[in-house]
Design an enzyme around this catalytic site. Sequence first.
Site, mmCIF file in Angstrom:
data_model
loop_
_atom_site.group_PDB
_atom_site.id
_atom_site.type_symbol
_atom_site.label_atom_id
_atom_site.label_comp_id
_atom_site.label_asym_id
_atom_site.label_seq_id
_atom_site.Cartn_x
_atom_site.Cartn_y
_atom_site.Cartn_z
ATOM 1 N N TYR A 189 3.799 9.630 -0.459
ATOM 2 C CA TYR A 189 4.877 8.775 0.048
ATOM 3 C C TYR A 189 5.399 9.176 -0.970
ATOM 4 O O TYR A 189 7.002 8.708 0.300
ATOM 5 C CB TYR A 189 4.046 7.580 0.679
ATOM 6 C CG TYR A 189 2.638 7.246 1.265
ATOM 7 C CD1 TYR A 189 2.644 7.864 1.836
ATOM 8 C CD2 TYR A 189 2.554 5.753 1.054
ATOM 9 C CE1 TYR A 189 1.178 7.803 2.322
ATOM 10 C CE2 TYR A 189 1.818 5.577 1.261
ATOM 11 C CZ TYR A 189 0.404 6.298 2.257
ATOM 12 O OH TYR A 189 -0.436 6.217 3.313
ATOM 13 N N ASP B 42 0.668 -1.107 -0.234
ATOM 14 C CA ASP B 42 -0.530 -0.190 -0.124
ATOM 15 C C ASP B 42 0.733 0.789 -0.001
ATOM 16 O O ASP B 42 1.338 1.710 1.236
ATOM 17 C CB ASP B 42 -1.284 -0.210 1.135
ATOM 18 C CG ASP B 42 -1.939 1.381 0.898
ATOM 19 O OD1 ASP B 42 -2.893 0.859 0.878
ATOM 20 O OD2 ASP B 42 -1.431 2.468 1.626
ATOM 21 N N LYS C 82 -2.663 6.444 -4.355
ATOM 22 C CA LYS C 82 -3.897 7.068 -3.870
ATOM 23 C C LYS C 82 -3.539 8.290 -4.294
ATOM 24 O O LYS C 82 -2.605 8.502 -4.993
ATOM 25 C CB LYS C 82 -4.129 7.071 -2.639
ATOM 26 C CG LYS C 82 -3.712 5.907 -1.998
ATOM 27 C CD LYS C 82 -3.734 5.930 0.041
ATOM 28 C CE LYS C 82 -3.171 4.608 0.241
ATOM 29 N NZ LYS C 82 -1.982 4.304 1.099
ATOM 30 N N HIS D 298 -6.904 10.181 -2.063
ATOM 31 C CA HIS D 298 -6.698 9.831 -0.467
ATOM 32 C C HIS D 298 -7.299 10.341 0.798
ATOM 33 O O HIS D 298 -7.787 9.978 1.523
ATOM 34 C CB HIS D 298 -5.141 10.728 -0.887
ATOM 35 C CG HIS D 298 -4.236 9.806 0.719
ATOM 36 N ND1 HIS D 298 -2.702 9.961 -0.019
ATOM 37 C CD2 HIS D 298 -4.061 9.442 1.528
ATOM 38 C CE1 HIS D 298 -1.823 9.234 0.995
ATOM 39 N NE2 HIS D 298 -2.863 9.471 1.861
#
Length: 276
Positions: free
Chosen positions: A51, A46, A76, A109
């Site tokens: 990120y 994930d 996302k 998100h």
Amino acid sequence: MLNSKSCAVLHNNVNIQYIGLGVYNMGDKTIPSINAALKNGYRHIDTATRYKNEKEVGIAIAESGIKREDIFITTKIWNDAQREHRQREAFENSLKMLNMEYVDLYLIHWAIEGCYCETWKVLEKLYEEKLVRAIGVCNFEIHHLKELEKFQSIAPMVNQIEIHPKNTRKELISYCKKEGIVCEAWSPLGSGTLIDNPVLSEIGKKYNKTSAQVMLRWDLQQNIVTVPRSTNPQRIAQNIDIFDFELSDEDMKTIDDMNENQYNSITGADPNNVTF
Ligand code: A2P
């Protein structure tokens, strides 16, 4: 009997492994952590544009030798792309960074007011074009899901939300179940803050398991998919080793009763007021 390959089934019949590796903020530990996870039987990773490690995720998967179709990849769309109406471009950039031809699950998100319904229509198009195997949302409250319902042609398959014993989200989870939406837990260990909780440690002792394993098993017994995050190979292995015990109803209730409706103090994120 559930095992580490066990899956929840999304409403379009796509399978998603109950335990995935969350890779938030892993930086240069992303590749070794994914290597450790794959070695220990994980097949679900994930990530998110936010990120900043989609590239590393792609490298780790490509170098693993495991067939792409045997691994489930989530990413996302971040808030800026929604606000600036760059949703399609953002997705194409994610694919490029991942060096993949499709993703398994693409999620919104955060529910950015005035934007998320428009973003959803882009996700539906990506789904129709088979560039994503499933689409969903994160951090959506019941009112967001109800608003989206007015616009959607396809219902979200997933809602990934903050769930842990201090924030059990029972009402939202039961609403999602009723609507056929699979819930996923982010911060399932309270971002690590619940590891030393004495109630969870005591429960763990009965089953010869750690507090982390108790929390993840509590999710599993509610049919919640979880994405615990760790860069430590032993803990990565530990977090998927939850399929050989079962919490009693009494222990499930003790954990339920720990709820304080407390949002993560680390991210400080309130889904109703996204200022970032
Ligand atoms: P580490 O990477 O050193 O293992 P969450 O998944 O709720 O966001 O929690 C992540 C945090 O919990 C990280 O700081 C991670 O640290 C820690 N963590 C993950 N798994 C375990 C575990 N099995 N035991 C103790 N701490 C853990």
